[in-house]
Enzyme design. Structure first.
Site, short mmCIF file in Angstrom:
data_model
loop_
_atom_site.label_atom_id
_atom_site.label_comp_id
_atom_site.label_asym_id
_atom_site.label_seq_id
_atom_site.Cartn_x
_atom_site.Cartn_y
_atom_site.Cartn_z
N GLY A 82 0.83 -1.21 0.00
CA GLY A 82 0.00 0.00 0.00
C GLY A 82 0.85 1.25 0.00
NE ARG B 55 8.10 5.88 -1.05
CZ ARG B 55 9.24 5.64 -1.59
NH1 ARG B 55 10.24 6.40 -1.32
NH2 ARG B 55 9.40 4.63 -2.41
CG ASP C 278 5.13 -3.77 -5.11
OD1 ASP C 278 5.69 -4.85 -5.40
OD2 ASP C 278 5.73 -2.83 -4.54
CG ASP D 119 6.95 2.98 -7.48
OD1 ASP D 119 6.40 4.10 -7.55
OD2 ASP D 119 6.70 2.16 -6.58
P1 AMP Z 1 8.89 0.96 -3.40
O1 AMP Z 1 10.19 0.25 -3.16
O2 AMP Z 1 9.06 2.44 -3.55
O3 AMP Z 1 8.09 0.39 -4.51
O4 AMP Z 1 8.05 0.79 -2.05
C1 AMP Z 1 7.67 -0.47 -1.53
C2 AMP Z 1 6.75 -0.30 -0.35
O5 AMP Z 1 7.41 0.38 0.73
C3 AMP Z 1 5.51 0.52 -0.65
O6 AMP Z 1 4.44 -0.02 0.08
C4 AMP Z 1 5.87 1.90 -0.12
O7 AMP Z 1 4.74 2.66 0.21
C5 AMP Z 1 6.69 1.54 1.11
N1 AMP Z 1 7.62 2.64 1.48
C6 AMP Z 1 8.74 3.01 0.81
N2 AMP Z 1 9.34 4.04 1.43
C7 AMP Z 1 8.61 4.34 2.52
C8 AMP Z 1 8.70 5.31 3.58
N3 AMP Z 1 9.69 6.21 3.62
N4 AMP Z 1 7.74 5.29 4.53
C9 AMP Z 1 6.74 4.40 4.49
N5 AMP Z 1 6.59 3.47 3.55
C10 AMP Z 1 7.50 3.43 2.56
MG MG Z 2 6.47 0.80 -5.35
#
Ligand code: AMP
Ligand code: MG
Length: 471
Positions: free
Chosen positions: A84, A87, A246, A256
């Site tokens: 989900g 951020r 995702d 992303d």
């Molecule tokens: P990503 O690697 O950017 O695709 O993120 C993978 C998951 O980690 C997703 O659910 C993001 O919302 C969560 N996520 C990444 N960075 C943060 C953050 N700084 N705070 C909270 N959730 C994060």
């Molecule tokens: Mg992502």
């Protein structure tokens, strides 16, 4: 700001209402006026202080209720049932005069119910990186989410050390991912899955509704858009780096930008990401990985319809579908006007030559064009002779061949070492390189002598060896 929010009208469980953080001292780092005009949001820029407050999340325009979207996903092959927007906050959707709907999403505006251990924040590095790379991708002609704004928050974000905080505004034709489907399929919530699929069809592939089995038609279109997307990445030498389900959009846009990077010297198995230890998401693996991701989507749709044979046929046809898009993109890069049985072989000979000689992927195409009438010793070995023969067999002037090649072979790509430089200097308060890159990458095929240094490959001591997830 006149925003709709069709996703917020979907049933409970699809999203959570969120608040964005009231950061103390927001200030604009970048505003994409051209995109703002397309979206009808350009008048917001008249009040720059308010603009910074809106696109940092510090102030909420009247009628806007941000939401975070629920999704799951396969990360490096392992299923995680609950991810989900941890951020990110979806402010809402713009519907353009042409009737196109776009999500306006803040990234780094604070915690949400899906943040797990994270702080919901972004620091300057990933914000500037995504801004540069997603806009460059757009101007290179590859489907992608876009960058509308980057705002400094005036606050510190703590990773290993303190960094300046920032918020990025992403524009996407939606944020539906394969992982959104997996979220409901895992919970065996077929009502929600059906609602989601119908929403996705309405939003992205309405023509699928009139097909015999709309779910199959939907899947076929998602697969086609993925094939086209990956072909685009391969043709420009792009490595996404985290092709988890995702991060795989249903619309077929690049989604992303974490450890994403463009190739400098060509290598089939190139990996930049610090966390991709086994090369799962290596350059040449991207097509089979997209196929694997699509199989995960098909599994969810099997809960809605008994069409295994159709899904399997679409999946096994995926490599050929990809090849066709890829060849169509590659032919003009070599100045080839028509299909020929030897095209795939010519391309793979070229790539092998680049790899064996550690040559720069982007610059070599531009250089090849200059070799069209050359008679001095070959620059590109035996390949060059064969290529010259092949383009020579076409009833076309050399100048036309060169013009075709130069119209599709970029001079400028967002090179890692320049992005790193832009970030380092921005952290120190100087946005010159960041701004230069955005200007130069808006016209990647055009000679821009005053910016020639941005075309250059990194010197050995400038090479970026590793990239990191944008958290
Ligand atoms: P990503 O690697 O950017 O695709 O993120 C993978 C998951 O980690 C997703 O659910 C993001 O919302 C969560 N996520 C990444 N960075 C943060 C953050 N700084 N705070 C909270 N959730 C994060
Ligand atoms: Mg992502």
């Amino acid at each position: 700001m006149n925003l709709d929010n069709s996703y917020a009208r979907l049933p409970e469980g699809f999203h959570a209402l969120v608040e964005t953080d009231a950061v103390a001292a927001p200030s604009m780092l970048a505003w994409n006026n051209d995109l703002a005009v397309e979206l009808g949001l350009d008048s917001l820029a008249e009040d720059e202080a308010e603009l910074a407050r809106i696109f940092s999340g510090a102030s909420r325009p009247a009628g806007v209720q941000p939401i975070a979207l629920a999704y799951a996903g396969h990360q490096f092959g392992h299923f995680v049932p609950q991810l989900g927007d941890g951020r990110a906050a979806l402010l809402g959707e713009v519907v353009t005069d042409a009737g196109k709907r776009y999500d306006i999403q803040l990234k780094g505006s604070g915690r949400t119910p899906y943040s797990r251990g994270g702080d919901g924040k972004s620091w300057l590095g990933p914000v500037l990186r995504e801004y540069i790379v997603s806009e460059a991708m757009h101007h290179l002609g590859v489907p992608t989410t876009r960058a509308l704004a980057a705002v400094a928050t005036g606050e510190s974000v703590y990773r290993e050390t303190a960094w300046p905080g920032a918020v990025f505004t992403r524009v996407a034709s939606s944020h539906l991912r394969i992982g959104t489907f997996e979220y409901f399929a895992f919970r065996r919530n077929t009502d929600a899955l059906k609602t989601l699929t119908e929403y996705a069809i309405d939003r992205h592939y309405p023509e699928a509704k009139s097909d015999e089995v709309p779910y199959v038609a939907f899947f076929r279109r998602v697969a086609e858009r993925q094939a086209e997307l990956i072909a685009g990445w391969m043709a420009v030498g792009f490595i996404h780096g985290v092709m988890n389900t995702d991060n795989t959009s249903i619309s077929g846009e690049t989604l992303d930008y974490g450890p994403a990077a463009y190739l400098d010297e060509f290598q089939f198995k190139k990996v930049f990401s610090s966390i991709d230890h086994h090369g799962r998401y290596a350059y040449a693996n991207q097509m089979p990985i997209a196929q694997w991701n699509l199989a995960r989507l098909a599994e969810t749709l099997l809960l809605l319809c008994d069409a295994r044979t159709d899904f399997e046929a679409i999946l096994s046809g995926f490599p050929a579908c990809y090849d066709s898009y890829y060849l169509d993109l590659m032919r003009p890069k070599f100045g080839l006007l028509k299909k020929n049985d030897g095209d795939a072989e010519l391309i793979s000979d070229w790539l092998n030559y680049l790899q064996d000689n550690a040559l720069d992927y982007t610059l070599s195409f531009r250089e090849l064009a200059t070799r069209i009438d050359a008679s001095d010793p070959a620059r590109f070995g035996e390949f060059e002779q064969r290529w010259r023969q092949r383009v020579g067999n076409q009833a076309t002037e050399s100048a036309e061949v060169v013009a075709l090649m130069d119209s599709v072979n970029p001079i400028f790509i967002p090179r890692n070492h320049r992005i790193e430089q832009a970030i380092q200097e921005a952290v120190a308060g100087d946005l010159t390189v960041f701004k230069d890159l955005n200007v130069v990458l808006a016209q990647p095929f055009l000679e821009q002598p005053e910016y020639a240094k941005y075309a250059e490959a990194p010197k050995p001591n400038e090479r970026v060896i590793q990239t990191f997830c944008g958290t």
